[in-house]
Enzyme design. Sequence first.
Site, PDB file in Angstrom:
ATOM      1  N   LYS A   9     143.202  48.339 130.683  1.00  0.00           N
ATOM      2  CA  LYS A   9     142.737  49.401 131.725  1.00  0.00           C
ATOM      3  C   LYS A   9     141.427  48.748 132.360  1.00  0.00           C
ATOM      4  CE  LYS A   9     141.373  54.138 133.024  1.00  0.00           C
ATOM      5  NZ  LYS A   9     141.234  55.550 132.236  1.00  0.00           N
TER       6      LYS A   9
ATOM      7  N   LYS B 126     146.950  48.862 133.898  1.00  0.00           N
ATOM      8  CA  LYS B 126     146.266  49.748 134.850  1.00  0.00           C
ATOM      9  C   LYS B 126     145.100  49.467 135.645  1.00  0.00           C
ATOM     10  CE  LYS B 126     144.682  54.632 135.257  1.00  0.00           C
ATOM     11  NZ  LYS B 126     144.207  55.639 134.671  1.00  0.00           N
TER      12      LYS B 126
HETATM   13  C1  PBG Z   1     140.766  58.851 132.601  1.00  0.00           C
HETATM   14  C2  PBG Z   1     141.694  58.485 133.853  1.00  0.00           C
HETATM   15  C3  PBG Z   1     141.532  57.929 134.907  1.00  0.00           C
HETATM   16  C4  PBG Z   1     142.507  57.714 135.479  1.00  0.00           C
HETATM   17  C5  PBG Z   1     143.758  58.118 134.721  1.00  0.00           C
HETATM   18  N1  PBG Z   1     143.082  58.373 133.650  1.00  0.00           N
HETATM   19  C6  PBG Z   1     139.966  57.603 135.739  1.00  0.00           C
HETATM   20  C7  PBG Z   1     139.132  56.744 135.165  1.00  0.00           C
HETATM   21  O1  PBG Z   1     139.309  55.916 134.231  1.00  0.00           O
HETATM   22  O2  PBG Z   1     138.021  56.561 135.828  1.00  0.00           O
HETATM   23  C8  PBG Z   1     142.826  57.040 136.940  1.00  0.00           C
HETATM   24  C9  PBG Z   1     144.070  57.331 137.649  1.00  0.00           C
HETATM   25  C10 PBG Z   1     144.126  57.223 139.073  1.00  0.00           C
HETATM   26  O3  PBG Z   1     143.182  56.489 139.559  1.00  0.00           O
HETATM   27  O4  PBG Z   1     145.136  57.627 139.561  1.00  0.00           O
HETATM   28  N2  PBG Z   1     141.031  60.004 132.210  1.00  0.00           N
END
Ligand code: PBG
Length: 338
Positions: A209, A261
């Site tokens: 991520k 992601k």
């Molecule tokens: C963290 C989380 C995020 C997203 C999913 N889980 C935000 C981040 O890490 O800042 C982002 C998902 C998206 O942008 O659609 N709980």
Amino acid sequence: MSADSSRDHSRSVETPVVRPRRLRTTPAVRRLVAETRLHPAELILPLFVREGVSAPVPISAMPGVVQHTRDTLRKAAVEAAEAGVGGLMLFGIPAVQDATGSEGTNPDGILQQAIRDVVAEVGDQVVIMSDLCLDEYTDHGHCGVLAADGSVDNDATLERYAEMAVVQADAGVHMVGPSGMMDGQIAVVRTALDAAGHQDVAVLAYTAKYASAFFGPFREAVGSSLKGDRKSYQQDPANAREALRELELDLAEGADLVMVKPAMAYLDILRQVADLSPVPVAAYQVSGEYSMVEAAAANGWIDRERAIMETLTSIRRAGANQVLTYWAVEAAELLRRR
Ligand code: PBG
């Protein structure tokens, strides 16, 4: 090319013998030879549920996506199930945020209530998943708890995640999605689930991520209070190798599925992870990917439906087995009409 033809400029065009266009001539032949096919069952719909609202609240940065009430969430879950979508990923937005994200471990917190609602409603047909992270619940907006110096405290956060996992599993969730990028999070969550008798609850690990600008619209979606960034725990967009290290660790720690992601700016990472992973690989087409296409389409700059299907196909082609997408229901319906 022969040495002759490069010298003979009088005959600049050779008649081709091999004609790849033959396999592109008709819709039927294109359909026959398509290597990548989408199916509703591999699509996962992220859904937001907000505590204390009596009507769905539109998310302005994500046209068409809302923060649901408990009631409209149930209806959205049924709609997704009827469209044949394979999974739902639930995000809770509590009425109150604090330093440790207390609502994330409240057995009657909004996410836990939503899990119970949705599992009762469609839990036999669809895999119900929940975000396991603190950013929706903390008043500082970070994915973990903070140390005295303001940094995100990895190991103290793990204790919170362990508790969250059990509370979500107690509510009946099928799969938890630890998304905070803390070191050791998969092992801690797995151990906590097993100790509580939740051996059958699966872990969808957010493995690679990245600290991405494409999460921008999501911050509005969950009412995040984050100031600053997540660069001390999410990966640097410049790096590929550490994604493979994260993969190794998550597998060793017991991940049942792994995820990359965002999706579209990281298709190379997705391909590398897919080539190595012995477990299913998911990809998250995140909020900013959604909003870019919606905005361009709203301006008449892009064919919306074609763009949606092309992005999803690309993500599958790059190696994703499952795709989290805000278009899951619409894409499922488009696929059925084909
Ligand atoms: C963290 C989380 C995020 C997203 C999913 N889980 C935000 C981040 O890490 O800042 C982002 C998902 C998206 O942008 O659609 N709980």
